[in-house]
Design a protein around this motif. Structure first.
Motif, PDB file in Angstrom:
ATOM      1  N   ASN A   1      12.668  -2.982   4.966  1.00 45.97           N
ATOM      2  CA  ASN A   1      13.630  -2.469   5.940  1.00 45.97           C
ATOM      3  C   ASN A   1      13.392  -0.987   6.218  1.00 45.97           C
ATOM      4  N   PHE A   2      13.047  -0.232   5.179  1.00 52.23           N
ATOM      5  CA  PHE A   2      12.754   1.195   5.338  1.00 52.23           C
ATOM      6  C   PHE A   2      11.530   1.399   6.224  1.00 52.23           C
ATOM      7  N   PHE A   3      10.437   0.679   5.977  1.00 45.67           N
ATOM      8  CA  PHE A   3       9.234   0.811   6.789  1.00 45.67           C
ATOM      9  C   PHE A   3       9.492   0.380   8.242  1.00 45.67           C
ATOM     10  N   ARG A   4      10.291  -0.676   8.412  1.00 44.38           N
ATOM     11  CA  ARG A   4      10.566  -1.150   9.768  1.00 44.38           C
ATOM     12  C   ARG A   4      11.368  -0.105  10.555  1.00 44.38           C
ATOM     13  N   ARG A   5      12.394   0.458   9.935  1.00 46.12           N
ATOM     14  CA  ARG A   5      13.210   1.453  10.625  1.00 46.12           C
ATOM     15  C   ARG A   5      12.423   2.731  10.901  1.00 46.12           C
ATOM     16  N   ALA A   6      11.555   3.123   9.968  1.00 41.14           N
ATOM     17  CA  ALA A   6      10.780   4.346  10.178  1.00 41.14           C
ATOM     18  C   ALA A   6       9.731   4.156  11.267  1.00 41.14           C
ATOM     19  N   SER A   7       9.105   2.982  11.318  1.00 41.25           N
ATOM     20  CA  SER A   7       8.073   2.746  12.327  1.00 41.25           C
ATOM     21  C   SER A   7       8.655   2.694  13.733  1.00 41.25           C
ATOM     22  N   ASP A   8       9.963   2.426  13.867  1.00 42.03           N
ATOM     23  CA  ASP A   8      10.588   2.385  15.186  1.00 42.03           C
ATOM     24  C   ASP A   8      10.938   3.772  15.711  1.00 42.03           C
ATOM     25  N   MET A   9      10.835   4.805  14.904  1.00 38.13           N
ATOM     26  CA  MET A   9      11.197   6.152  15.324  1.00 38.13           C
ATOM     27  C   MET A   9       9.983   6.870  15.897  1.00 38.13           C
ATOM     28  N   LEU A  10      10.194   7.578  16.996  1.00 31.69           N
ATOM     29  CA  LEU A  10       9.096   8.288  17.657  1.00 31.69           C
ATOM     30  C   LEU A  10       8.557   9.419  16.800  1.00 31.69           C
ATOM     31  N   TYR A  11       9.418   9.996  15.967  1.00 26.77           N
ATOM     32  CA  TYR A  11       8.991  11.136  15.153  1.00 26.77           C
ATOM     33  C   TYR A  11       7.857  10.747  14.207  1.00 26.77           C
ATOM     34  N   PHE A  12       7.940   9.553  13.626  1.00 27.76           N
ATOM     35  CA  PHE A  12       6.926   9.142  12.662  1.00 27.76           C
ATOM     36  C   PHE A  12       5.664   8.607  13.341  1.00 27.76           C
ATOM     37  N   LYS A  13       5.766   8.134  14.590  1.00 26.44           N
ATOM     38  CA  LYS A  13       4.604   7.507  15.225  1.00 26.44           C
ATOM     39  C   LYS A  13       3.451   8.476  15.443  1.00 26.44           C
ATOM     40  N   ARG A  14       3.757   9.772  15.638  1.00 22.84           N
ATOM     41  CA  ARG A  14       2.681  10.737  15.865  1.00 22.84           C
ATOM     42  C   ARG A  14       2.227  11.436  14.585  1.00 22.84           C
TER      43      ARG A  14
ATOM     44  N   THR B   1      11.496 -15.161 -19.033  1.00 26.13           N
ATOM     45  CA  THR B   1      11.648 -13.815 -19.587  1.00 26.13           C
ATOM     46  C   THR B   1      11.602 -12.756 -18.496  1.00 26.13           C
ATOM     47  N   LEU B   2      10.859 -13.012 -17.431  1.00 23.43           N
ATOM     48  CA  LEU B   2      10.665 -12.027 -16.367  1.00 23.43           C
ATOM     49  C   LEU B   2      11.580 -12.264 -15.178  1.00 23.43           C
ATOM     50  N   GLN B   3      12.658 -13.046 -15.364  1.00 23.21           N
ATOM     51  CA  GLN B   3      13.558 -13.305 -14.240  1.00 23.21           C
ATOM     52  C   GLN B   3      14.208 -12.015 -13.731  1.00 23.21           C
ATOM     53  N   GLY B   4      14.608 -11.143 -14.647  1.00 25.26           N
ATOM     54  CA  GLY B   4      15.195  -9.867 -14.241  1.00 25.26           C
ATOM     55  C   GLY B   4      14.216  -9.004 -13.459  1.00 25.26           C
ATOM     56  N   HIS B   5      12.921  -8.994 -13.887  1.00 24.08           N
ATOM     57  CA  HIS B   5      11.901  -8.237 -13.151  1.00 24.08           C
ATOM     58  C   HIS B   5      11.742  -8.771 -11.735  1.00 24.08           C
ATOM     59  N   ARG B   6      11.731 -10.097 -11.605  1.00 20.23           N
ATOM     60  CA  ARG B   6      11.538 -10.674 -10.271  1.00 20.23           C
ATOM     61  C   ARG B   6      12.721 -10.352  -9.361  1.00 20.23           C
ATOM     62  N   ASP B   7      13.930 -10.452  -9.891  1.00 19.46           N
ATOM     63  CA  ASP B   7      15.099 -10.134  -9.075  1.00 19.46           C
ATOM     64  C   ASP B   7      15.077  -8.673  -8.621  1.00 19.46           C
ATOM     65  N   ARG B   8      14.693  -7.798  -9.524  1.00 18.32           N
ATOM     66  CA  ARG B   8      14.654  -6.383  -9.161  1.00 18.32           C
ATOM     67  C   ARG B   8      13.544  -6.102  -8.151  1.00 18.32           C
ATOM     68  N   PHE B   9      12.389  -6.751  -8.298  1.00 17.22           N
ATOM     69  CA  PHE B   9      11.294  -6.573  -7.344  1.00 17.22           C
ATOM     70  C   PHE B   9      11.696  -7.084  -5.964  1.00 17.22           C
ATOM     71  N   HIS B  10      12.360  -8.248  -5.909  1.00 18.97           N
ATOM     72  CA  HIS B  10      12.772  -8.791  -4.609  1.00 18.97           C
ATOM     73  C   HIS B  10      13.745  -7.846  -3.914  1.00 18.97           C
ATOM     74  N   GLU B  11      14.653  -7.282  -4.662  1.00 22.74           N
ATOM     75  CA  GLU B  11      15.602  -6.335  -4.069  1.00 22.74           C
ATOM     76  C   GLU B  11      14.882  -5.112  -3.527  1.00 22.74           C
ATOM     77  N   GLN B  12      13.931  -4.575  -4.297  1.00 22.99           N
ATOM     78  CA  GLN B  12      13.173  -3.418  -3.826  1.00 22.99           C
ATOM     79  C   GLN B  12      12.279  -3.786  -2.652  1.00 22.99           C
ATOM     80  N   PHE B  13      11.727  -4.992  -2.643  1.00 23.71           N
ATOM     81  CA  PHE B  13      10.855  -5.410  -1.547  1.00 23.71           C
ATOM     82  C   PHE B  13      11.609  -5.417  -0.226  1.00 23.71           C
ATOM     83  N   HIS B  14      12.801  -6.021  -0.232  1.00 25.15           N
ATOM     84  CA  HIS B  14      13.570  -6.080   1.018  1.00 25.15           C
ATOM     85  C   HIS B  14      14.020  -4.681   1.453  1.00 25.15           C
ATOM     86  N   SER B  15      14.395  -3.821   0.515  1.00 31.45           N
ATOM     87  CA  SER B  15      14.779  -2.455   0.875  1.00 31.45           C
ATOM     88  C   SER B  15      13.596  -1.692   1.438  1.00 31.45           C
ATOM     89  N   LEU B  16      12.401  -1.837   0.812  1.00 30.55           N
ATOM     90  CA  LEU B  16      11.205  -1.129   1.283  1.00 30.55           C
ATOM     91  C   LEU B  16      10.773  -1.652   2.651  1.00 30.55           C
TER      92      LEU B  16
END
Length: 1087
Positions: free
Chosen positions: A262-275, A245-260
């Motif tokens: 990737n977002f945290f990884r790209r932001a942590s590599d920027m000097l603006y956010f480090k300070r 029953t929760l297969q759709g929830h899991r698929d949507r969570f996995h998609e958001q997990f990978h996007s989040l």
């Protein structure tokens, strides 16, 4: 010292009021300056000190009235950068401002939406970001207003999260979906910002890049909390609902997990956010919700905001602390004071005034110091919270590492024992290992060869397709040359025949002239002989005939000249005839030579054409063989799915299987036709190749979906379905093998695959759920019959209530008569409302049928929309049955043989039944239909009347029960204590019985729901035979019987009998990602 008495009220009220007005003006001025400095058209990030002053202003006035009063006047439609910075400031105010800011922003939703829509229609880079940002802000406002337990900063404890989620699985399900939507808006904004920016390091150090990146700090803070809450809720959902029953929830969570991540990884590599912010790191993979112990491994991501460095310039005060008047104010106040009371003695102030002023200054100083201390305390508390969160994260990491170390230690011990045991057998297994390596190398080489062969086949297939096109072009050119040769031959033959005809005609004309001249010459010669004879006879006549002789001589000379001329003409004609004959003979020789040459070229063309034809046949067969080989691989892969353990979790519906099997049968007919055409003319295999490609895909799809359907079917039908799928695959593979050989091509019989496909189709139709045990041709008659039966049941119920009212007036009096009359009157009103609802529903049903059937008959429309018709029949039965039960319960209550609770339950049941009838009628109705509006109004009236029945029943029950008083006059202390204990025991027994009955009620509802969803399915005794014919042993009662509808506790629309069947039958394979985002909004079945 003189003291002032009886000071006028207008003076006392004026002094502090003027001070408050000055303070308010100073506050408004400060806020206006901060807003204008924070929200401007410069492409630079918002300064933190201006945003902080705006946030402190919301805490000072306990709302955002001042902020919105200035924000509305900003020219937001004129500049996209201005709108972007406005959204950034509003986001910070929502997160860190006073809680009342949320309600103030709710009043200005339309302004936010208008700004987003305006910039969404314009092709501006900041404009697109503003459109996405406004959608995020509107989603944030709606979420926090709907769930006030979550502050706008999204920082709550796990206990508050558990309390907000509750114990109802539907609430948890809906809350999870809303958090998914919230997270989608946040991630969409971050992706849009990164898409517009070059992610190089230098971009984050430019003011234009920082202007776009600054709002992502609040997005990171929101996303960290939303991720933690969704993980908690997902684990809680998996503990309550099945995994499928929760297969759709899991698929949507996995998609958001990978996007989040990737977002945290790209932001942590920027000097603006480090300070500015410490971004957490997410794990490599998402949590495994199918394993409950994985919750202990989850670590809450903690976002830490470093302590801000002190700014170079001293920030100006948000509010003017001093409430004293301006410089010119004391003179004005003194003048008013002197005009009213006269000058004071010696112009010396009173000690009380001096003390009051000193105390005011001291209070203001202390207030400013207190504000500073509060700001420092808040900053220190935030810093301590960040440290605590970091320490908690570090502690969780240490615990995880400790558990991992223990597990690794146990694994190492086990591996050491295994290595010691394997060391003894190492030498003995060395040869086997080498042999396995050789086999692996041979397998790898074979795999490489197969891979090369596959690429060669692909290239050969493409080359054959190109050669086929070239051959077709050459064949077209050959046919054109043949047609040209034939036309040339026909032209030459026509010219030869024409020349022959002309020469023959000229010869005939010349021969005729020659014969004519010969005949004239002979005639003249005869005449000359006769003349000579006459001359000889007349010579004797002498002179008489001399004149005649001269004439004859002259005539003879003329005739001789004519003869000579005729002979010359004859010689000329003969010479012309000889020239024509020579020219004709030369033309004949030239024509024969050209004919021989053309015949030789034609022979060459025919031999070349035969070679091309043979080459075309070979290429067509090669293309057919390659297609058959590819189809064989597709079918082998589908047959392999029947024994694949990974395929056991895949499910499908019988309806989809039937559609696939029918499509495969249609493709089978096309394959037989293409095979016949190819055997007739092997120069064109395109029809057979196209039919073979379509058939292989549809047959493989049918086999795979047959296996998936068997996973949800009963045992015997599932086994037969699997065996039929295997037989279908075996025959299809045998056919593919025959199509790859020249000798077996003639013996190939594609029709043999039709039998197992028809078996799969029949099994799929048997497994299809049937909601009513009647034929579709009877649905139309049954709808009218059930509606008529319902109307008759309601009429009978009204008559019975009137009879009961007359009997109650004769048999009872006093309070009981009043209670009975009130209950029966409310029941009568309810029956009248139901009767009006049924009549309106019948009119709406007729309107639906007339507008939707077109040229079809009414029975055909009902048969075409069988699911809707069955739901309408079920709803009508429910209404009739509820009316009958309500009358019987009312009769028992009036006769004092029944319970008031039965009447209350019947009222609830009949309200739910009428709601089901309204829902079933509204499915296909036009939303602008007047009958639909009247039906909804009647539904509300029925609910009100049902509520009146419940209210009158409860009030009557209270009136009757209040008359029974307890008598404690003859009881002693011991007896009272004994009866108290007995009453407690009885109360505990009743509570235990109530709990047991509630559990039983839940099981009954669950079983009733399952039976309602499986009506018309195969029975338990004969699972392989579908119950298509109506039951002849059951007899329909005179009134409507109890329908198969799952009961509901609330007054929502009851679950449609066909609703769950439609969702279950329309599902595709469960592991596919096609569940979409609408699928995960729909909670599972109620327990």
């Amino acid at each position: 010292m003189n003291s002032i008495k009886n000071v006028p009220a207008r003076v006392l009220n004026r002094r502090p009021g003027h001070s408050l007005e000055a303070e308010r003006e100073q506050f408004d001025k400060t806020q206006a300056i901060s807003i204008s400095k924070a929200i401007n058209t410069q492409e630079a990030p918002v300064k933190e000190k201006h945003a902080r002053r705006i946030i402190l202003g919301t805490h000072h006035e306990k709302g955002a009235f001042t902020f919105w009063s200035y924000a509305i006047g900003l020219p937001l439609p004129s500049s996209a950068i201005l709108s972007w910075k406005f959204c950034h400031v509003l986001h910070k105010v929502l997160r860190d401002g006073h809680p009342n800011v949320l309600h103030d922003c709710q009043r200005h939703r339309s302004n936010i939406r208008e700004i987003g829509d305006l910039w969404g229609h314009l092709h501006d880079r900041y404009g697109q970001l503003v459109n996405i940002y406004t959608k995020l802000l509107l989603t944030k406002i709606s979420f926090h207003l709907k769930h006030p337990q979550f502050p706008a900063g999204l920082e709550v404890t796990d206990e508050v999260l558990e309390k907000a989620a509750g114990t109802d699985v539907n609430n948890i399900f809906q809350l999870t979906v809303e958090m998914f939507d919230y997270m989608d808006c946040e991630l969409k904004l971050s992706e849009s910002v990164f898409r517009q920016l070059n992610t190089a390091i230098a971009v984050s150090q430019m003011s234009s890049g920082q202007c776009r990146l600054a709002p992502l700090i609040q997005v990171i803070q929101d996303c960290s909390h939303l991720y933690h809450y969704t993980v908690k809720l997902m684990f809680k959902l998996h503990s309550c609902l099945p995994a499928d029953t929760l297969q759709g929830h899991r698929d949507r969570f996995h998609e958001q997990f990978h996007s989040l991540r990737n977002f945290f990884r790209r932001a942590s590599d920027m000097l603006y956010f480090k300070r500015l912010i410490q971004i957490p790191r997410l794990p490599e993979g998402p949590p495994n919700f199918l394993r409950a112990s994985a919750l202990a491994e989850h670590i809450k991501p903690v976002v830490v905001i470093p302590e801000e460095a002190p700014e170079e310039e001293e920030p100006e005060n948000l509010i003017e602390i001093s409430t004293g008047p301006p410089a010119g104010e004391p003179a004005v106040v003194a003048d008013l004071f002197e005009q009213t009371f006269g000058p004071p003695n010696g112009s010396v102030k009173d000690d009380r005034d001096l003390q009051i002023e000193a105390l005011k200054r001291e209070v203001e100083t202390l207030r400013s110091e207190l504000d500073k201390i509060k700001l420092e305390a808040q900053r220190f508390i935030a810093q301590l919270k960040g440290q605590v969160n970091a320490l908690e994260a570090e502690l969780e990491e240490q615990r995880k590492q400790k558990q991992k170390a223990l597990v690794d230690n146990e694994q190492l011990r086990h591996e050491l024992a295994q290595l010691r045991a394997a060391q003894v057998e190492g030498e003995r297994n060395q040869g086997l290992r080498e042999e396995a390596e050789k086999k692996a190398s041979a397998t790898e080489a074979r795999y490489n060869k197969l891979k090369e062969k596959h690429s060669e086949l692909i290239n050969t297939h493409a080359e054959l397709l190109r050669k086929n096109a070239d051959t077709a072009k050459q064949l077209t050119v050959t046919q054109q040359s043949q047609e040209e040769v034939a036309r040339v031959k026909e032209q030459l033959a026509f010219q030869v025949e024409q020349v022959k005809r002309e020469s023959e005609m000229k010869l005939e004309e010349q021969s005729d002239q020659l014969e004519k001249l010969k005949r004239e010459l002979e005639t003249k010669a005869g005449e000359l002989v006769r003349v000579q004879e006459a001359l000889s006879r007349t010579e004797q006549s002498g002179s008489e005939l001399s004149s005649r002789l001269d004439a004859l001589s002259a005539e003879r000379d003329e005739l001789s000249s004519v003869v000579r001329q005729r002979e010359a003409d004859l010689l000329a004609a003969q010479s012309l005839a000889r020239e024509k004959e020579e020219a004709l003979s030369q033309e004949r020789q030239r024509g024969s030579q050209e004919r021989d040459e053309l015949q030789g070229r034609l022979a060459d063309k025919e031999s070349q054409e035969q070679g091309l034809q043979q080459r075309l046949l070979d290429e067509q067969f090669a293309m057919l063989r390659a297609t058959a080989a590819e189809a064989e691989r597709i079918l082998q892969d589908a047959v392999g799915k029947l024994d694949d353990p990974l395929h056991l979790r895949c499910t499908s519906s019988p309806d989809y299987l039937v559609s696939r099997a029918q499509a495969a049968l249609d493709a089978m007919s096309a394959l037989e036709k293409g095979h016949t055409q190819y055997l007739t003319s092997r120069a064109d295999a395109s029809g057979l190749v196209a039919a073979l490609t379509r058939f292989s895909h549809l047959a493989a799809d049918t086999i795979v979906h047959g296996s998936a359907t068997s996973h949800l079917a009963p045992t015997d039908p599932a086994d037969r379905l699997i065996d039929t799928c295997r037989e279908c695959g075996a025959r299809a593979l045998e056919l593919m093998g025959q199509l790859q050989e020249q000798q077996a091509l003639l013996q190939a019989r594609p029709g043999l695959v039709r039998t197992p496909l028809q078996g799969i189709l029949q099994l799929g139709q048997e497994l299809k759920p049937k909601s009513l045990d009647v034929r579709q041709e009877e649905l139309g008659a049954m709808v009218d019959k059930e509606m008529a039966a319902t109307s008759a049941a309601i009429e009978d119920a009204v008559r019975r209530i009137e009879d009961m009212m007359n009997q109650a007036r004769h048999a009872s009096s006093g309070v009981k008569l009043e209670v009975n009359e009130r209950i029966l009157n409310s029941c009568t009103d309810l029956m009248k409302a139901i009767r009006l609802l049924v009549t309106t529903s019948t009119s709406l049903q007729k309107e639906i049928v007339e507008s939707g059937r077109g040229a079809a008959t009414q029975q055909e429309f009902y048969a075409k929309n069988s699911r809707w018709t069955e739901g309408l029949i079920s709803a009508s039965k429910a209404v009739g049955w509820g009316a009958t039960q309500l009358v019987e319960s009312a009769d028992k209550v009036v006769l004092h043989t029944g319970k008031y609770e039965e009447l209350i339950v019947c009222s609830h049941e009949i309200a739910a039944s009428t709601a089901q009838l309204v829902a079933a009628s509204k499915v296909k109705a036009d939303k602008h239909s007047p009958h639909l509006s009247r039906l909804q109004e009647c539904s509300r009236t029925v609910n009100e009347m049902a509520a009146n029945v419940v209210a009158s029943t409860k009030s009557g029950q209270e009136q009757v029960e209040d008359r029974d008083t307890m008598d404690f006059s003859g009881l002693s202390l011991i007896k009272l204590k004994k009866q108290e204990m007995e009453t407690q025991v009885r109360a505990l027994e009743l509570e235990k019985t109530l709990e047991v009955e509630r559990v039983r009620l839940g099981e009954l509802r669950r079983q009733h729901y399952l039976l309602a969803g499986a009506v018309g399915a195969p029975g338990e005794e004969e699972p392989s035979q579908p119950s298509a014919a109506p039951r002849s042993g059951t007899k329909k009662p005179p009134l409507a019987q109890k329908p198969t509808v799952a009961p509901r506790q609330d007054h929502q629309v009851p679950a449609r009998q066909e609703g769950w069947q439609l969702r279950s039958s329309s599902r595709e394979l469960s592991p596919s990602k096609g569940s979409g985002r609408e699928a995960d909004r729909r909670p599972g079945p109620r327990g």
